[in-house]
Design a protein around this motif. Sequence first.
Motif, mmCIF file in Angstrom:
data_model
loop_
_atom_site.group_PDB
_atom_site.id
_atom_site.type_symbol
_atom_site.label_atom_id
_atom_site.label_comp_id
_atom_site.label_asym_id
_atom_site.label_seq_id
_atom_site.Cartn_x
_atom_site.Cartn_y
_atom_site.Cartn_z
ATOM 1 N N MET A 89 0.833 -1.196 0.000
ATOM 2 C CA MET A 89 0.000 0.000 0.000
ATOM 3 C C MET A 89 0.875 1.257 0.000
ATOM 4 O O MET A 89 0.687 2.168 -0.801
ATOM 5 C CB MET A 89 -0.931 0.001 1.216
ATOM 6 C CG MET A 89 -1.796 1.246 1.336
ATOM 7 S SD MET A 89 -2.532 1.419 2.990
ATOM 8 C CE MET A 89 -1.078 1.822 3.979
ATOM 9 N N GLY A 92 2.518 1.968 -3.231
ATOM 10 C CA GLY A 92 1.603 2.674 -4.132
ATOM 11 C C GLY A 92 1.538 4.159 -3.822
ATOM 12 O O GLY A 92 1.545 5.003 -4.725
ATOM 13 N N PHE A 93 1.496 4.491 -2.529
ATOM 14 C CA PHE A 93 1.465 5.903 -2.131
ATOM 15 C C PHE A 93 2.747 6.617 -2.583
ATOM 16 O O PHE A 93 2.695 7.746 -3.062
ATOM 17 C CB PHE A 93 1.315 6.037 -0.616
ATOM 18 C CG PHE A 93 -0.034 5.634 -0.063
ATOM 19 C CD1 PHE A 93 -1.046 5.126 -0.854
ATOM 20 C CD2 PHE A 93 -0.272 5.756 1.288
ATOM 21 C CE1 PHE A 93 -2.281 4.755 -0.331
ATOM 22 C CE2 PHE A 93 -1.502 5.402 1.838
ATOM 23 C CZ PHE A 93 -2.506 4.896 1.033
ATOM 24 N N LEU A 108 -1.744 -0.156 -6.186
ATOM 25 C CA LEU A 108 -2.888 0.002 -5.284
ATOM 26 C C LEU A 108 -4.020 -0.956 -5.651
ATOM 27 O O LEU A 108 -4.674 -1.512 -4.760
ATOM 28 C CB LEU A 108 -3.363 1.455 -5.282
ATOM 29 C CG LEU A 108 -2.353 2.437 -4.669
ATOM 30 C CD1 LEU A 108 -2.758 3.876 -4.944
ATOM 31 C CD2 LEU A 108 -2.181 2.199 -3.175
ATOM 32 N N GLU A 120 -5.662 -1.974 4.732
ATOM 33 C CA GLU A 120 -4.802 -1.554 3.625
ATOM 34 C C GLU A 120 -5.589 -1.493 2.319
ATOM 35 O O GLU A 120 -5.412 -0.562 1.527
ATOM 36 C CB GLU A 120 -3.599 -2.506 3.469
ATOM 37 C CG GLU A 120 -2.588 -2.392 4.587
ATOM 38 C CD GLU A 120 -2.933 -3.215 5.825
ATOM 39 O OE1 GLU A 120 -2.140 -3.188 6.770
ATOM 40 O OE2 GLU A 120 -3.989 -3.879 5.856
ATOM 41 N N ALA A 124 -6.108 1.779 0.171
ATOM 42 C CA ALA A 124 -5.677 1.767 -1.233
ATOM 43 C C ALA A 124 -6.830 2.188 -2.141
ATOM 44 O O ALA A 124 -6.637 2.988 -3.069
ATOM 45 C CB ALA A 124 -5.159 0.375 -1.620
ATOM 46 N N LYS A 127 -7.314 5.888 -1.910
ATOM 47 C CA LYS A 127 -6.263 6.599 -2.651
ATOM 48 C C LYS A 127 -6.547 6.533 -4.149
ATOM 49 O O LYS A 127 -6.364 7.531 -4.867
ATOM 50 C CB LYS A 127 -4.885 6.001 -2.324
ATOM 51 C CG LYS A 127 -3.722 6.717 -2.981
ATOM 52 C CD LYS A 127 -3.524 8.100 -2.407
ATOM 53 C CE LYS A 127 -2.246 8.728 -2.926
ATOM 54 N NZ LYS A 127 -2.066 10.086 -2.410
ATOM 55 N N LEU A 128 -7.025 5.375 -4.637
ATOM 56 C CA LEU A 128 -7.376 5.252 -6.050
ATOM 57 C C LEU A 128 -8.488 6.229 -6.412
ATOM 58 O O LEU A 128 -8.418 6.902 -7.440
ATOM 59 C CB LEU A 128 -7.791 3.811 -6.373
ATOM 60 C CG LEU A 128 -6.658 2.804 -6.457
ATOM 61 C CD1 LEU A 128 -7.179 1.382 -6.383
ATOM 62 C CD2 LEU A 128 -5.844 3.016 -7.735
ATOM 63 N N THR A 135 -11.103 1.207 -8.840
ATOM 64 C CA THR A 135 -10.426 0.280 -7.928
ATOM 65 C C THR A 135 -10.156 -1.065 -8.576
ATOM 66 O O THR A 135 -9.352 -1.837 -8.061
ATOM 67 C CB THR A 135 -11.231 0.062 -6.630
ATOM 68 O OG1 THR A 135 -12.548 -0.395 -6.987
ATOM 69 C CG2 THR A 135 -11.323 1.329 -5.821
#
Length: 136
Positions: A89, A92-93, A108, A120, A124, A127-128, A135
């Motif tokens: 995760m 990805g960030f 993500l 997580e 994720a 964030k997507l 997603t």
Amino acid sequence: MAPAAGPPASADVLYSNALRDINGKRYDLATQEFQDYLKYYGATDLASNAQFYLGEIAYMQNQYQAALDSYNRVIENYPKSFKTASARMRKGFCLAELGQKASAVRELRAVVRLFPGTDEAKRAAAKLREMGAATG
């Protein structure tokens, strides 16, 4: 004559001190302690955590490439670690922060797919959405 260099403390003491220092925002000290932990106790159960926390320290200091490198080491060196989902995760960030959107989206989405129902996966997915990506 200098004494032979050995571990600075027991594994438990070193790890506890490092956690205390990261929580106290003494990042330079915590970084050294986690690095020492990996150097002397790299085969223990908490080694993956120590590697993960090195990533967290770098991330908190906006050092996204260094953080990415640490998270990749967790994923590659400790694939069965319970920190793997968090490391992926955070990877990805980091990729998002580094402007590598396509790679961030892939990573993500993998977290959402591989670790369904986890905190997580939820973070994720959030964030997507924030990035304007689906997603799945």
